[in-house]
Design a protein around this motif. Structure first.
Motif, PDB file in Angstrom:
ATOM      1  N   ILE A  16       0.831  -1.207   0.000  1.00 34.64           N
ATOM      2  CA  ILE A  16       0.000   0.000   0.000  1.00 34.64           C
ATOM      3  C   ILE A  16       0.863   1.255   0.000  1.00 34.64           C
ATOM      4  CG2 ILE A  16      -1.713   1.314   1.326  1.00 34.64           C
ATOM      5  CD1 ILE A  16      -2.712  -1.405   2.429  1.00 34.64           C
ATOM      6  N   GLY A  17       1.975   1.221   0.715  1.00 35.46           N
ATOM      7  CA  GLY A  17       2.840   2.398   0.785  1.00 35.46           C
ATOM      8  C   GLY A  17       2.201   3.509   1.587  1.00 35.46           C
TER       9      GLY A  17
ATOM     10  N   GLY B 247       0.833  16.434  -3.650  1.00 40.42           N
ATOM     11  CA  GLY B 247       1.574  15.183  -3.618  1.00 40.42           C
ATOM     12  C   GLY B 247       1.940  14.693  -2.236  1.00 40.42           C
ATOM     13  N   VAL B 248       1.515  15.384  -1.167  1.00 34.35           N
ATOM     14  CA  VAL B 248       1.807  14.886   0.181  1.00 34.35           C
ATOM     15  C   VAL B 248       0.858  13.741   0.514  1.00 34.35           C
ATOM     16  CG1 VAL B 248       2.594  17.178   0.925  1.00 34.35           C
ATOM     17  CG2 VAL B 248       0.274  16.414   1.483  1.00 34.35           C
ATOM     18  N   HIS B 249       1.229  12.937   1.469  1.00 31.72           N
ATOM     19  CA  HIS B 249       0.373  11.830   1.886  1.00 31.72           C
ATOM     20  C   HIS B 249      -0.938  12.365   2.478  1.00 31.72           C
ATOM     21  CE1 HIS B 249       3.464   9.015   1.017  1.00 31.72           C
ATOM     22  NE2 HIS B 249       4.250   9.339   2.037  1.00 31.72           N
ATOM     23  N   PRO B 250      -2.062  11.699   2.220  1.00 28.25           N
ATOM     24  CA  PRO B 250      -3.355  12.191   2.725  1.00 28.25           C
ATOM     25  C   PRO B 250      -3.399  12.406   4.228  1.00 28.25           C
ATOM     26  CG  PRO B 250      -3.692  10.474   1.094  1.00 28.25           C
ATOM     27  CD  PRO B 250      -2.209  10.523   1.360  1.00 28.25           C
ATOM     28  N   GLN B 251      -2.783  11.517   4.997  1.00 27.80           N
ATOM     29  CA  GLN B 251      -2.820  11.669   6.452  1.00 27.80           C
ATOM     30  C   GLN B 251      -2.027  12.898   6.888  1.00 27.80           C
ATOM     31  OE1 GLN B 251      -1.343   9.162   4.834  1.00 27.80           O
ATOM     32  NE2 GLN B 251       0.578   8.506   5.802  1.00 27.80           N
ATOM     33  N   THR B 252      -0.986  13.243   6.145  1.00 26.19           N
ATOM     34  CA  THR B 252      -0.224  14.446   6.465  1.00 26.19           C
ATOM     35  C   THR B 252      -1.067  15.686   6.240  1.00 26.19           C
ATOM     36  OG1 THR B 252       1.877  13.381   5.918  1.00 26.19           O
ATOM     37  CG2 THR B 252       1.832  15.786   5.878  1.00 26.19           C
ATOM     38  N   LEU B 253      -1.807  15.720   5.143  1.00 23.78           N
ATOM     39  CA  LEU B 253      -2.696  16.847   4.877  1.00 23.78           C
ATOM     40  C   LEU B 253      -3.738  16.983   5.981  1.00 23.78           C
ATOM     41  CD1 LEU B 253      -3.723  19.142   3.136  1.00 23.78           C
ATOM     42  CD2 LEU B 253      -4.978  17.464   1.752  1.00 23.78           C
ATOM     43  N   GLU B 254      -4.285  15.863   6.435  1.00 23.42           N
ATOM     44  CA  GLU B 254      -5.250  15.889   7.547  1.00 23.42           C
ATOM     45  C   GLU B 254      -4.648  16.542   8.785  1.00 23.42           C
ATOM     46  OE1 GLU B 254      -8.214  14.691   8.848  1.00 23.42           O
ATOM     47  OE2 GLU B 254      -9.172  13.727   7.134  1.00 23.42           O
TER      48      GLU B 254
ATOM     49  N   PRO C 237      10.232  11.470  -2.622  1.00 28.60           N
ATOM     50  CA  PRO C 237       9.246  11.298  -3.687  1.00 28.60           C
ATOM     51  C   PRO C 237       7.832  11.547  -3.155  1.00 28.60           C
ATOM     52  CG  PRO C 237      10.754   9.418  -3.574  1.00 28.60           C
ATOM     53  CD  PRO C 237      10.969  10.214  -2.332  1.00 28.60           C
ATOM     54  N   ASN C 238       6.898  11.888  -4.078  1.00 28.30           N
ATOM     55  CA  ASN C 238       5.575  12.239  -3.589  1.00 28.30           C
ATOM     56  C   ASN C 238       4.723  11.002  -3.332  1.00 28.30           C
ATOM     57  OD1 ASN C 238       4.367  11.436  -6.023  1.00 28.30           O
ATOM     58  ND2 ASN C 238       4.221  13.514  -6.827  1.00 28.30           N
ATOM     59  N   THR C 239       3.503  11.225  -2.871  1.00 30.17           N
ATOM     60  CA  THR C 239       2.661  10.110  -2.448  1.00 30.17           C
ATOM     61  C   THR C 239       2.335   9.159  -3.587  1.00 30.17           C
ATOM     62  OG1 THR C 239       0.714   9.561  -1.101  1.00 30.17           O
ATOM     63  CG2 THR C 239       0.423  11.246  -2.808  1.00 30.17           C
TER      64      THR C 239
ATOM     65  N   THR D 288       7.580   3.284  -5.784  1.00 30.69           N
ATOM     66  CA  THR D 288       6.121   3.323  -5.837  1.00 30.69           C
ATOM     67  C   THR D 288       5.650   3.580  -7.263  1.00 30.69           C
ATOM     68  OG1 THR D 288       5.922   4.066  -3.546  1.00 30.69           O
ATOM     69  CG2 THR D 288       4.068   4.537  -5.007  1.00 30.69           C
ATOM     70  N   LEU D 289       4.794   2.684  -7.759  1.00 33.08           N
ATOM     71  CA  LEU D 289       4.245   2.812  -9.107  1.00 33.08           C
ATOM     72  C   LEU D 289       2.837   3.386  -9.027  1.00 33.08           C
ATOM     73  CD1 LEU D 289       5.283  -0.653 -10.626  1.00 33.08           C
ATOM     74  CD2 LEU D 289       6.654   1.410 -10.307  1.00 33.08           C
ATOM     75  N   HIS D 290       2.586   4.410  -9.850  1.00 35.08           N
ATOM     76  CA  HIS D 290       1.246   4.975  -9.997  1.00 35.08           C
ATOM     77  C   HIS D 290       0.670   4.395 -11.283  1.00 35.08           C
ATOM     78  CE1 HIS D 290      -1.471   8.814 -10.261  1.00 35.08           C
ATOM     79  NE2 HIS D 290      -2.114   7.746  -9.845  1.00 35.08           N
ATOM     80  N   VAL D 291      -0.208   3.433 -11.140  1.00 32.79           N
ATOM     81  CA  VAL D 291      -0.780   2.716 -12.272  1.00 32.79           C
ATOM     82  C   VAL D 291      -2.141   3.315 -12.583  1.00 32.79           C
ATOM     83  CG1 VAL D 291      -1.399   0.453 -13.195  1.00 32.79           C
ATOM     84  CG2 VAL D 291       0.422   0.650 -11.481  1.00 32.79           C
TER      85      VAL D 291
END
Length: 956
Positions: free
Chosen positions: A89-90, A181-188, A222-224, A391-394
């Protein structure tokens, strides 16, 4: 033995119960100690100490005590309800291999996990060396000049970076830019922290940041989504506007890509979790902050520095007074108190074990697996984003269909949206798993070695790292298990922890952290669960959390609990946010005054300030109690604006105040809420419930009252417990609805250590928890009574008794002899003891909390030491010892000093080393003499000591 005298089966089983192991004094010792202080029974003592107005009428509605075997079986059944899938999940959390030598000799070793925060430098040299290694690791990899000794998690570290940027930048803007591009939990976390402080968040694409008037920006690198961008030009543009550049990053990636400090970052934060620390459903993990040297005096959290001892030898210490909330209080911009020392030590030793070449090898393997997987997917027509590390963004796929296939294969991927997923590989990934992952998308890998040979790296060429890192010998020496094992043993031998001796710190409750409580923590069913794993896989955690919340509700008398706060200060913050949101929900957003007694712990006013409240300090009377009339005056004065009072109960002075119910009534009459700091809940469990006497909210310190070990200064857990009207305003979880945002980066904070407190309550049962509280009261009063002829106890409560701790006043002795409380604290080291709490809450005093886990033998050993020290002070009074050249002023004494060829002191070596005869049989030798604090603050060095420094010392 006759039939009539044979014990019953019930009696035999009672004596096998865990509570008899947890509570130090046996029944005979308890009777003797009660007789010493003049009370017939534990219940009689409790009645004499605790005001009748708050005592619980009924026993705790919890089960009876059970044996260790039964408790382990119960929690095994809970753990088995979790399903351990392979998680890719990363989103800031990665699989990692904890080297077994680190698992057994740090995480599972009481020499490391039962140590206290290193306020007493001389007996903390081992763990501080490990933290210096951590700081060096973080500074080297980020390209920064200085790093701290850990923060709570990446999200809160980013929030700390935001406030550091605000107070350090030249910009007058109130806007903080946050990359999408920050992790969602960081934005929260940033949203939670920003709004009460009047900070405006601007969330946008990176391209927007250059033209924005902002005091700072936060980028992820690297970004989220895994992408690596070149931010050098953007950094220049931000700096030109007077702003600062903060970057959230990945330490493993930084072994291969350019350090943020090399392209313009000012502050760098992140999580060291993937350096050998398990997922643990979100924590505990050691975050970090590194920054430019110019900002070191504003850096939040703890910072280890290098000074010298009395003999000129290099020595470590906490430096720069970085626990700023204790100094600036309501003017503080951070309430950080706890760090994540145990996890930082693990991460540092992971780097020591692998060294720079090993880390590069691990990172390169992870990247190559990622590149090979990306190539396989692209060959099958699947679109994968460019320029990544792991991390791959597919994109352009049916995400739910892919996730269903993955679940069937017992694999977790990250759902980004309906048409895209994320795949984050890590050091635990295998070649076979890459083949399986490719197959989920319809791609096949016939020959992975051939594909590897034909696939280029996906790192941007301009951002490949060329600078060296971790060149210090400590990172290039201990690569065999034997060498690391001996290094860890050497460090542990320098320290004093609960596995060696009582740690009599007041307000900190250093009680037994039982082995049975610790065992489940390292089970894979708890340790190997990603914090964002689907709920269907985490039913064991849900059962554990629900059960522990119910236990805490019963112990406190509140109605709801959030386990999200991962420190006591975070629990305070969550409680005050709940109060703030409650007032707003009633149309009373103007209520902003928080009354705080002047004796309160420094985190209280700091937390209130962070919630946008205005702190009004109330007085304390001569007996150490809060001044009720001053509270009444201020409540009346600020009636229309009164938001809350923050009070500690029993008081910070170790007293059960009689008027606590009246105080609650006063505050409620003026529309305010009552926040009771739960630091001293150790004196209440099973005896009284704050939620039943009028309090509205408390934070609890599971790392104190409920047995989670301090770990040398962290981890901690600080649940927030509230009455029902505040329950809707507890912190929400990621993606959920709620008026109050997240206060920690993981939904349930440091979830992997919650089994410790669950085990403690289960093992002790209702009767055991009450007895533990009563014996804590007994032990403190026994110490105070026996020391009464030698030292004055500063504050007493009803019937001349203290609560669970006592404050010894050394100020009159200093006036008479020049011997200070610090001198006594240092001299206790020669007796093999960690010092009590020094000069808090009253300067020139020692606060002693023996806890229920200490036997009469250990209490008497401490008392004997304190009496012997008093006799040494008396010898100074009488002129038998020189006022300046005496064993107290020169304590502690090292083996090197005592065994040296020269002895220049007026007192004998024997008195220095063996002030009591028993020390000849068992002696702790401090590794350094008294550390020079002033030198350390004037000559700041916060990285590994150059090897030449040791040579110079040896040659001197």
């Amino acid at each position: 033995m006759s039939q009539n005298t044979r014990p019953s089966l019930r009696e035999l089983e009672h004596h096998d119960a865990f509570l008899e192991r947890h509570i130090g004094p046996n029944d005979v010792e308890i009777a003797h100690m009660l007789d010493t202080i003049g009370h017939a029974s534990l219940d009689a003592l409790t009645d004499a100490i605790v005001p009748a107005s708050i005592k619980s009428a009924a026993p705790l509605a919890l089960p009876s005590p059970v044996s260790e075997v039964e408790a382990i079986a119960q929690i095994r059944a809970i753990a088995d309800r979790n399903q351990v899938f392979r998680s890719f999940i990363g989103q800031g959390y990665y699989g990692t291999h904890t080297p077994n030598v680190i698992l057994r000799n740090i995480l599972e070793n009481p020499a490391w996990y039962t140590a206290y925060t290193p306020y007493q430098a001389e007996i903390s040299q081992g763990r501080m060396e490990a933290l210096i290694n951590f700081q060096t690791l973080c500074a080297d990899l980020t390209g920064m000049e200085i790093a701290n000794a850990s923060l709570l998690d990446e999200g809160t570290a980013a929030a700390e970076a935001m406030t550091l940027a605000r107070r350090s930048s030249k910009s007058r803007s109130n806007t903080f830019f946050v990359s999408r591009g920050v992790h969602p939990q960081t934005l929260e976390l940033l949203q939670t922290r920003a709004e009460p402080l009047g900070i405006v968040l601007h969330v946008g694409d990176d391209s927007e940041a250059a033209g924005l008037d902002a005091f700072g920006v936060l980028l992820q690198y690297p970004n989220t989504f895994g992408q690596i961008h070149d931010y050098a030009a953007l950094s220049d543009a931000v700096h030109a506007r007077g702003g600062l550049v903060a970057v959230a990053t990945d330490l493993l990636a930084l072994t291969l890509i350019a350090a943020p400090g090399e392209w313009g970052a000012d502050i760098v934060v992140g999580n060291s979790q993937r350096f050998g620390v398990p997922f643990g459903f979100g924590g505990p993990h050691a975050a970090f902050m590194a920054c430019r040297d110019a900002y070191k005096r504003s850096m939040p959290g703890r910072l280890i520095g290098v000074s010298v001892d009395a003999g000129g030898k290099p020595a470590y210490r906490l430096t720069l007074q970085t626990r700023e909330q204790h100094i600036r209080r309501e003017k503080a911009t951070s309430n950080i108190c706890t760090a994540q020392v145990l996890l930082a030590v693990m991460a540092s030793m992971y780097a020591v074990y692998h060294g720079p070449e090993g880390l590069i090898r691990i990172a390169t393997r992870v990247h190559r697996l990622s590149a090979v997987l990306a190539a396989a997917l692209r060959s099958a027509g699947v679109t994968v984003g460019p320029d990544f590390f792991d991390t791959l963004h597919v994109v352009g796929i049916d995400a739910d269909a892919i996730l269903a296939k993955a679940e069937a294969a017992r694999i977790n991927l990250r759902r980004i949206d309906a048409q895209s997923v994320g795949i984050s590989l890590d050091e635990t990934a295998t070649r076979a798993e890459v083949v399986v992952l490719a197959g989920l998308f319809g791609a096949s890998i016939a020959d992975i070695d051939a594909l590897d040979a034909a696939t280029a790296d996906a790192l941007p060429a301009a951002l490949k790292r060329t600078s060296t890192f971790l060149q210090h010998p400590v990172f290039n020496t201990h690569h065999s298990e034997h060498e690391l094992l001996r290094y860890l043993r050497t460090l542990a031998d320098k320290d004093l922890a609960l596995d060696r001796t009582m740690i009599p710190l007041g307000s900190c409750t250093m009680k037994l952290n039982a082995t049975a409580e610790m065992i489940p923590v390292t089970w894979p069913e708890f340790g190997n669960i990603h914090p964002l794993a689907p709920a269907s896989q985490t039913q064991g955690y849900k059962a554990l959390i629900d059960s522990l919340e119910a236990m805490l509700v019963e112990c406190t008398g509140y109605d709801a609990v959030s386990l999200q706060p991962n420190s006591g200060a975070q629990g305070e913050y969550a409680g005050l946010l709940a109060i703030r949101a409650y007032h707003r929900s009633r149309g009373e957003a103007h209520r902003d005054i928080c009354l705080i007694p002047d004796s309160a712990h420094g985190t209280n006013p700091a937390s209130a300030q962070m919630c946008g409240m205005t702190v009004v300090v109330t007085k304390t009377d001569a007996n150490g109690n809060v001044d009720v009339e001053d509270i009444r005056r201020n409540a009346e004065k600020y009636s229309s604006r009164l938001a809350a009072i923050m009070m500690t109960y029993p008081s910070t002075h170790g007293v059960f105040e009689e008027e606590v119910v009246e105080i609650c009534e006063i505050i409620h009459a003026h529309g305010g809420q009552v926040y009771t700091d739960g630091a001293n809940m150790n004196a209440l469990v099973g005896v009284a419930k704050p939620g039943k006497w009028g309090s509205d909210v408390s934070h609890l310190n599971l790392h104190k009252t409920f047995c989670i070990p301090h770990g040398g200064g962290g981890p901690g857990v600080g649940p927030c417990a509230v009455k029902s009207h505040l329950a809707p305003f507890l912190p929400r979880t990621l993606g959920a609805e709620g008026d109050v945002g997240m206060v920690s980066a993981a939904n349930f904070g440091s979830a992997s250590i919650l089994p410790i407190s669950w085990m403690y309550v289960t093992l002790m049962g209702a009767a055991g928890l009450r007895k533990a509280t009563q014996v804590a009261l007994l032990n403190a009063n026994y110490v105070a009574k026996r020391l009464a002829p030698h030292y004055e106890t500063l504050y007493m409560g009803r019937n001349g008794l203290v609560a669970h701790e006592c404050i010894l006043d050394l100020r009159p002795l200093k006036d008479a002899t020049g011997i200070s409380a610090e001198d006594v604290a240092k001299r206790l080291i020669d007796f093999g003891f960690h010092a009590p709490t020094l000069s808090f809450p009253v300067a020139g005093t020692l606060m002693v909390e023996p806890t229920e886990s200490e036997s009469q033998h250990e209490l008497d050993r401490f008392i004997d030491a304190m009496i012997a020290i008093r006799e040494e002070i008396r010898a100074v009074e009488e002129g038998k010892l020189d006022r300046e050249d005496n064993p107290l002023k020169h304590a502690p004494h090292t083996a090197t000093a005592v065994c040296g060829s020269e002895w220049t002191h007026a007192y004998p070596r024997e008195l220095a080393a063996f002030p009591l005869a028993v020390l000849r049989q068992q002696k702790y030798w401090p590794p350094v003499a008294r550390v020079d604090n002033v030198y350390g603050d004037k000559n700041i060095m916060c990285a590994c000591i150059p090897i030449e420094a040791y040579k110079e010392t040896a040659d001197a």
